[in-house]
Write a protein that holds these residues in place. Structure first.
Motif, PDB file in Angstrom:
ATOM      1  N   THR A  97     -10.122 -18.916  44.696  1.00  0.00           N
ATOM      2  CA  THR A  97      -9.451 -19.887  43.838  1.00  0.00           C
ATOM      3  C   THR A  97      -8.153 -20.375  44.470  1.00  0.00           C
ATOM      4  O   THR A  97      -7.878 -21.578  44.474  1.00  0.00           O
ATOM      5  N   ASP A  98      -7.360 -19.462  45.010  1.00  0.00           N
ATOM      6  CA  ASP A  98      -6.104 -19.864  45.660  1.00  0.00           C
ATOM      7  C   ASP A  98      -6.362 -20.778  46.848  1.00  0.00           C
ATOM      8  O   ASP A  98      -5.670 -21.774  47.036  1.00  0.00           O
TER       9      ASP A  98
ATOM     10  N   ASN B 117     -10.311 -13.937  47.090  1.00  0.00           N
ATOM     11  CA  ASN B 117      -9.729 -14.839  46.103  1.00  0.00           C
ATOM     12  C   ASN B 117      -9.910 -16.280  46.594  1.00  0.00           C
ATOM     13  O   ASN B 117      -9.037 -16.819  47.273  1.00  0.00           O
TER      14      ASN B 117
ATOM     15  N   ASP C 115      -3.636 -15.581  52.118  1.00  0.00           N
ATOM     16  CA  ASP C 115      -4.337 -15.441  50.844  1.00  0.00           C
ATOM     17  C   ASP C 115      -4.794 -14.010  50.658  1.00  0.00           C
ATOM     18  O   ASP C 115      -5.060 -13.287  51.613  1.00  0.00           O
ATOM     19  N   ARG C 116      -4.898 -13.653  49.392  1.00  0.00           N
ATOM     20  CA  ARG C 116      -5.443 -12.338  49.078  1.00  0.00           C
ATOM     21  C   ARG C 116      -6.934 -12.334  49.380  1.00  0.00           C
ATOM     22  O   ARG C 116      -7.609 -13.351  49.218  1.00  0.00           O
TER      23      ARG C 116
END
Length: 110
Positions: A44-45, A42, A38-39
């Motif tokens: 939300t992901d 972030n 994941d970034r």
């Protein structure tokens, strides 16, 4: 008394399963195997991926308890077993296959 205790245990377990507790197990295993990256910053992901894994686990639990008429304890054990073994043997190769297909499409279309 046994019937009331059974209903209470069933309710608690159902809440735990549907709240996403088991989805975190899938996510953490795949993250440790660097299948999911994941970034930073972030959330939300991460939440969306955990919701997908939770949906898979809830579906598996529902199939085991309603369709196959397994007992609750056996169903939970099988879902937890799937979370560890199934994530490594089924979900990981599936994600890697999807990633390779996406990269192949990207390479051919430029």
């Amino acid at each position: 008394m046994n019937n009331e205790l059974y209903k209470l245990i069933y309710a608690i377990i159902t809440i735990l399963i549907t709240s996403g507790c088991f989805g975190y197990i899938n996510y953490n295993i795949l993250e440790k195997l660097t299948v999911i990256v994941d970034r930073p910053n972030n959330e939300t992901d991460k939440k969306q991926k955990i919701m997908i894994f939770t949906g898979v686990n809830v579906g598996l639990y529902w199939i085991l308890t309603t369709v196959l008429n397994c007992e609750i304890s056996l169903s939970i054990l099988l879902v937890l077993l799937f979370d560890v073994v199934g994530t490594i043997w089924i979900i990981k190769p599936l994600i890697e296959l999807i990633n390779s297909l996406i990269n192949k499409i990207r390479n051919t279309s430029g």
